[in-house]
Write a protein that holds these residues in place. Structure first.
Motif, PDB file in Angstrom:
ATOM      1  N   SER A  41       0.818  -1.210   0.000  1.00 53.14           N
ATOM      2  CA  SER A  41       0.000   0.000   0.000  1.00 53.14           C
ATOM      3  C   SER A  41       0.851   1.259   0.000  1.00 53.14           C
ATOM      4  O   SER A  41       1.682   1.464   0.889  1.00 53.14           O
ATOM      5  N   ASP A  43      -0.251   4.238   0.606  1.00 57.13           N
ATOM      6  CA  ASP A  43      -0.623   5.029   1.783  1.00 57.13           C
ATOM      7  C   ASP A  43       0.115   4.561   3.029  1.00 57.13           C
ATOM      8  O   ASP A  43       0.589   5.379   3.825  1.00 57.13           O
ATOM      9  N   ASN A  46       3.755   5.682   2.763  1.00 55.62           N
ATOM     10  CA  ASN A  46       3.900   7.101   3.103  1.00 55.62           C
ATOM     11  C   ASN A  46       3.720   7.341   4.602  1.00 55.62           C
ATOM     12  O   ASN A  46       4.448   8.128   5.204  1.00 55.62           O
ATOM     13  N   TYR A  47       2.752   6.674   5.194  1.00 55.33           N
ATOM     14  CA  TYR A  47       2.496   6.833   6.627  1.00 55.33           C
ATOM     15  C   TYR A  47       3.711   6.394   7.452  1.00 55.33           C
ATOM     16  O   TYR A  47       4.132   7.102   8.376  1.00 55.33           O
ATOM     17  N   GLU A  93      -5.100  13.909   1.050  1.00 53.33           N
ATOM     18  CA  GLU A  93      -4.109  12.861   1.326  1.00 53.33           C
ATOM     19  C   GLU A  93      -2.947  13.415   2.135  1.00 53.33           C
ATOM     20  O   GLU A  93      -2.475  12.781   3.077  1.00 53.33           O
ATOM     21  N   LYS A  96      -4.136  13.930   5.707  1.00 58.50           N
ATOM     22  CA  LYS A  96      -4.334  12.652   6.399  1.00 58.50           C
ATOM     23  C   LYS A  96      -3.009  12.025   6.806  1.00 58.50           C
ATOM     24  O   LYS A  96      -2.866  11.534   7.928  1.00 58.50           O
ATOM     25  N   LEU A  97      -2.029  12.070   5.919  1.00 59.41           N
ATOM     26  CA  LEU A  97      -0.755  11.406   6.197  1.00 59.41           C
ATOM     27  C   LEU A  97       0.168  12.216   7.092  1.00 59.41           C
ATOM     28  O   LEU A  97       0.911  11.660   7.889  1.00 59.41           O
TER      29      LEU A  97
END
Length: 189
Positions: A41, A43, A46-47, A93, A96-97
């Motif tokens: 993923s 996301d 990145n997280y 995005e 959020k991250l």
């Protein structure tokens, strides 16, 4: 929880259920699970980058979001596609991250600046386009609120947007000017 349970229409496990299940795993199994998530993923990748290298990863995410916004209005080649949902998604995005409030506000303002520049360059667009710009602008003003430091940081850009829209149709300038001056005068209250 088995695949068949999910297919039968059962709801996905709740956060407490997930926590309870994860506590039963060994450390190495959890690491393997996390690495598998990282690989599968964007996301999650990145997280985890933000968790491990907060400043570098946040700056990289910010620069990428800014490029994505710019590309919808002024790509390096051709004309902007004006996929406003895609530009707004880049902001969401990033928020959020990173959870970086100031850079998120900067991206929101940048979105409106790009929209204004696009209109100045190519002429009037559509009511839906201006509604999107107005909504984002109002959202920025609301998020800044009466924060003295945020007002000082962003006021010049917000006023420039109003000044740059003078003469643009669809009531765009009037709306932004009304919102801005109401917000600016609330500082004095």
């Amino acid at each position: 929880m088995s695949q068949s349970t999910l297919k039968e229409g059962k709801k996905k496990p709740s956060i407490p259920e997930i926590k309870k299940a994860l506590k039963q795993y060994e450390k190495d199994a959890l690491i393997t699970m996390l690495v598998d998530c990282y690989k599968s993923s964007k996301d999650v990748k990145n997280y985890i980058h933000v968790l491990l290298h907060p400043e570098d990863a946040t700056q990289e995410l910010y620069e990428n979001a800014r490029k994505q916004i710019e590309n919808e209005f002024f790509p390096l080649k051709g004309y902007g596609k004006l996929r406003l949902a895609k530009a707004k998604s880049a902001i969401s995005e990033f928020k959020k991250l990173s959870n970086d409030e100031l850079r998120t506000l900067d991206l929101m303002i940048y979105y409106v600046e790009q929209g204004v520049d696009f209109t100045v360059t190519y002429g009037d667009i559509s009511e839906a386009f201006y509604s999107s710009m107005e909504s984002m602008y109002t959202s920025v003003l609301n998020k800044i609120g009466d924060s003295v430091s945020k007002r000082a940081l962003f006021n010049a850009r917000l006023l420039k947007i109003v000044n740059d829209t003078d003469g643009i149709g669809w009531g765009f300038h009037d709306y932004l000017a009304g919102e801005y001056y109401e917000w600016a005068s609330s500082e004095e209250d």
